[in-house]
Design an enzyme around this catalytic site. Sequence first.
Site, PDB file in Angstrom:
ATOM      1  N   HIS A 125      33.640  33.656  44.630  1.00 20.66           N
ATOM      2  CA  HIS A 125      33.075  33.329  43.317  1.00 20.66           C
ATOM      3  C   HIS A 125      33.925  33.925  42.198  1.00 20.66           C
ATOM      4  CE1 HIS A 125      29.405  32.686  40.656  1.00 20.66           C
ATOM      5  NE2 HIS A 125      30.164  33.471  39.912  1.00 20.66           N
ATOM      6  N   GLU A 126      34.273  35.205  42.330  1.00 25.95           N
ATOM      7  CA  GLU A 126      35.020  35.857  41.253  1.00 25.95           C
ATOM      8  C   GLU A 126      36.463  35.363  41.174  1.00 25.95           C
ATOM      9  OE1 GLU A 126      33.353  37.323  39.082  1.00 25.95           O
ATOM     10  OE2 GLU A 126      31.539  37.397  40.301  1.00 25.95           O
TER      11      GLU A 126
ATOM     12  N   HIS B 111      36.644  32.135  39.350  1.00 25.53           N
ATOM     13  CA  HIS B 111      36.631  32.297  37.891  1.00 25.53           C
ATOM     14  C   HIS B 111      38.057  32.402  37.341  1.00 25.53           C
ATOM     15  CE1 HIS B 111      32.583  32.449  36.349  1.00 25.53           C
ATOM     16  NE2 HIS B 111      32.189  33.329  37.239  1.00 25.53           N
TER      17      HIS B 111
ATOM     18  N   CYS C 295      25.299  32.745  38.457  1.00 26.83           N
ATOM     19  CA  CYS C 295      26.465  33.221  37.716  1.00 26.83           C
ATOM     20  C   CYS C 295      26.019  33.782  36.381  1.00 26.83           C
ATOM     21  CB  CYS C 295      27.444  32.067  37.508  1.00 26.83           C
ATOM     22  SG  CYS C 295      28.922  32.499  36.572  1.00 26.83           S
TER      23      CYS C 295
END
Length: 214
Positions: free
Chosen positions: A168-169, A172, A126
């Site tokens: 993953h994004e 966030h 990351c």
Amino acid sequence: MASPSGGTSLAERVEELLAADGPLPIVAAGDPVLRRRAEPFDGQLGPALLERFVRALRLTMQTAPGVGLAAPQVGVGLRIAVIEDPAPVPEEIRLARGRVPQPFRVLVNPSYEGVGSGRAVFFEGCLSVPGWQAVVARHAEVRLRGEDEHGRMLDEVFTGWPARIVQHETDHLDGTLYLDRAELRSLSSNEAMALRWPQPTPERAARELGFELP
């Protein structure tokens, strides 16, 4: 870079960030903005400002370099992320990880759900946790819903490495870092990764570092 103060609007914050040319500073783990659920995008940035912000996110992602970047990673708590992966990897890695080129995309208000029960387990890093990687088990296939930067609806299934990127994004935007999902015994510096764990899959790392793969 500190998080914006409560008296600053998101549009003002973005204007401040864009005042300097070039890539935006990336927020590192420990900043509260990375731990808050981002605000749904609902026109807080006008079309021209949104376009400029998206360009800056893309430049920042490419310069880092990375394959995805979420707005909270530059200190902006909006549900916006960008992804792009030219996938310049050897054939054995492409096959093992399902890493295929992914064109530039803007994800607005995205959410995902797993498709089927398949899991994919690989090392992951990351931009907000620089210098480290760890093994993360994720859905092998996901259905992503949301919009693009023009307000057009997205409803698409992703598999392989692109599925990992969008998970993953989107995480966030929910205040979740990849470390929250990681096998922490696998945590390795980039130097250790290059020296010890360059294999396409993490089976050897699991044996030698003493953790189980799901």
